[in-house]
Enzyme design. Structure first.
Site, PDB file in Angstrom:
ATOM      1  N   ARG A  93       2.315   8.896   7.380  1.00 40.31           N
ATOM      2  CA  ARG A  93       2.060  10.009   6.464  1.00 40.31           C
ATOM      3  C   ARG A  93       1.648  11.263   7.231  1.00 40.31           C
ATOM      4  O   ARG A  93       1.214  12.235   6.624  1.00 40.31           O
ATOM      5  CB  ARG A  93       0.937   9.628   5.510  1.00 40.31           C
ATOM      6  CG  ARG A  93       1.434   9.270   4.095  1.00 40.31           C
ATOM      7  CD  ARG A  93       0.221   8.831   3.314  1.00 40.31           C
ATOM      8  NE  ARG A  93       0.359   8.904   1.895  1.00 40.31           N
ATOM      9  CZ  ARG A  93       0.783   7.913   1.122  1.00 40.31           C
ATOM     10  NH1 ARG A  93       1.187   6.797   1.638  1.00 40.31           N
ATOM     11  NH2 ARG A  93       0.805   8.060  -0.191  1.00 40.31           N
ATOM     12  N   ARG A 177      -2.665  14.579  -4.408  1.00 39.26           N
ATOM     13  CA  ARG A 177      -1.784  13.748  -3.566  1.00 39.26           C
ATOM     14  C   ARG A 177      -0.567  14.561  -3.126  1.00 39.26           C
ATOM     15  O   ARG A 177      -0.088  14.425  -1.995  1.00 39.26           O
ATOM     16  CB  ARG A 177      -1.355  12.492  -4.346  1.00 39.26           C
ATOM     17  CG  ARG A 177      -2.506  11.495  -4.467  1.00 39.26           C
ATOM     18  CD  ARG A 177      -2.270  10.460  -5.543  1.00 39.26           C
ATOM     19  NE  ARG A 177      -1.100   9.642  -5.292  1.00 39.26           N
ATOM     20  CZ  ARG A 177      -0.469   8.940  -6.233  1.00 39.26           C
ATOM     21  NH1 ARG A 177      -0.895   8.961  -7.488  1.00 39.26           N
ATOM     22  NH2 ARG A 177       0.562   8.215  -5.936  1.00 39.26           N
TER      23      ARG A 177
HETATM   24  P1  AMP Z   1       0.704   5.124  -2.141  1.00 39.89           P
HETATM   25  O1  AMP Z   1       0.666   3.802  -2.837  1.00 39.89           O
HETATM   26  O2  AMP Z   1       1.639   5.131  -0.956  1.00 39.89           O
HETATM   27  O3  AMP Z   1       0.952   6.278  -3.082  1.00 39.89           O
HETATM   28  O4  AMP Z   1      -0.761   5.354  -1.526  1.00 39.89           O
HETATM   29  C1  AMP Z   1      -1.904   5.450  -2.364  1.00 39.89           C
HETATM   30  C2  AMP Z   1      -3.067   6.058  -1.602  1.00 39.89           C
HETATM   31  O5  AMP Z   1      -3.389   5.211  -0.472  1.00 39.89           O
HETATM   32  C3  AMP Z   1      -2.786   7.412  -0.985  1.00 39.89           C
HETATM   33  O6  AMP Z   1      -2.998   8.476  -1.901  1.00 39.89           O
HETATM   34  C4  AMP Z   1      -3.792   7.433   0.173  1.00 39.89           C
HETATM   35  O7  AMP Z   1      -5.086   7.702  -0.282  1.00 39.89           O
HETATM   36  C5  AMP Z   1      -3.758   5.989   0.658  1.00 39.89           C
HETATM   37  N1  AMP Z   1      -2.715   5.783   1.703  1.00 39.89           N
HETATM   38  C6  AMP Z   1      -1.577   5.043   1.613  1.00 39.89           C
HETATM   39  N2  AMP Z   1      -0.876   5.082   2.756  1.00 39.89           N
HETATM   40  C7  AMP Z   1      -1.597   5.858   3.605  1.00 39.89           C
HETATM   41  C8  AMP Z   1      -1.393   6.311   4.943  1.00 39.89           C
HETATM   42  N3  AMP Z   1      -0.281   5.963   5.634  1.00 39.89           N
HETATM   43  N4  AMP Z   1      -2.331   7.113   5.491  1.00 39.89           N
HETATM   44  C9  AMP Z   1      -3.438   7.490   4.816  1.00 39.89           C
HETATM   45  N5  AMP Z   1      -3.677   7.113   3.540  1.00 39.89           N
HETATM   46  C10 AMP Z   1      -2.778   6.310   2.935  1.00 39.89           C
END
Ligand code: AMP
Length: 231
Positions: A93, A177
């Site tokens: 990310r 986000r």
């Molecule tokens: P997602 O399910 O990919 O939308 O991720 C949900 C939340 O998890 C994100 O808004 C971040 O807070 C955290 N998150 C997921 N992947 C990462 C990553 N690679 N680096 C940092 N935070 C992450």
């Protein structure tokens, strides 16, 4: 045995369909989906150190600490089920995470095959996120408008009637986000383009059409790499 491992990244803003497409692609090409969001949510539920470090940041729509996320990915890559290939969903990310990933792969003698960049417009993303939910048992994704279960209240895939919505899918958190995506993650598009790994995918069509577009790109790269087709 198949040929070289097929390691792929699914890149795109929240709501672009990364999770849905990763599940389909994993099934079609026999690859393991590695979603850092799912792993972090599991860590929060389990109350581990990583979960405690990430919980409040995730609730606010920010990025979890890089070292926490990288340690989780490193651990997951030690599992033997990934020998055929991994679909990274929600990771990397940031440029720093991309460099860490390169290191994690290199130390295992692997290289990235392709970065699929799901292109969507932001209004669509907010609409997609605010109506989505998943089956609690099997993880299949649904949507209030775009993909309702065939029988109301019953999962098409496993028949369960328990569904869940993510706590961070509220309109306010989605804005944060998206801001985090624009600031930290979007620069990866140019980063991977320069490495000649980027495959832009128009993700504004139906789920099936987007899956077909992705499958075409992945088939081409898997042939180049000498990966045998899944029987
Ligand atoms: P997602 O399910 O990919 O939308 O991720 C949900 C939340 O998890 C994100 O808004 C971040 O807070 C955290 N998150 C997921 N992947 C990462 C990553 N690679 N680096 C940092 N935070 C992450």
């Amino acid at each position: 045995m198949r040929g070289a491992a097929l390691d792929l990244i699914l890149l795109g803003p929240p709501g672009a369909g990364k999770g849905t497409q990763a599940r389909r692609l994993g099934a079609a090409f026999n690859l393991v989906q590695l979603s850092t969001g799912d792993l972090l949510r599991d860590a929060v539920v389990a109350g581990t150190k990583a979960g405690l470090a990430a919980k409040s940041i995730m609730e606010a729509g920010g990025l979890a600490p890089a070292e926490t996320v990288i340690a989780i990915v490193d651990g997951r890559l030690d599992h033997p089920d990934i020998s055929g290939g991994v679909i990274f969903d929600g990771f990397p990310r940031s440029i720093a995470q991309a460099e860490a990933l390169q290191h994690l792969l290199e130390k295992r003698g692997r290289t990235l095959a392709l970065v699929l960049s799901l292109e969507v417009n932001e209004d669509a993303v907010v609409e997609r996120i605010s109506g989505r939910y998943t089956c609690e048992r099997c993880g299949e994704g649904f949507h209030d408008r775009f993909k309702r279960p065939r029988i109301e209240g019953v999962c098409d895939v496993c028949g369960s009637s328990a569904f869940q919505r993510r706590a961070d899918d509220s309109a306010e958190t989605v804005r944060d986000r998206l801001a985090a995506y624009r600031r930290d993650t979007a620069p990866l598009i140019e980063y991977y383009a320069q490495k000649h790994l980027l495959a832009p995918i128009d993700a504004m069509s139906t789920i099936d059409t987007v899956s077909d577009r992705i499958a075409a790109r992945v088939s081409a790269v898997s042939k180049d790499r000498g990966v045998k087709p899944v029987p």
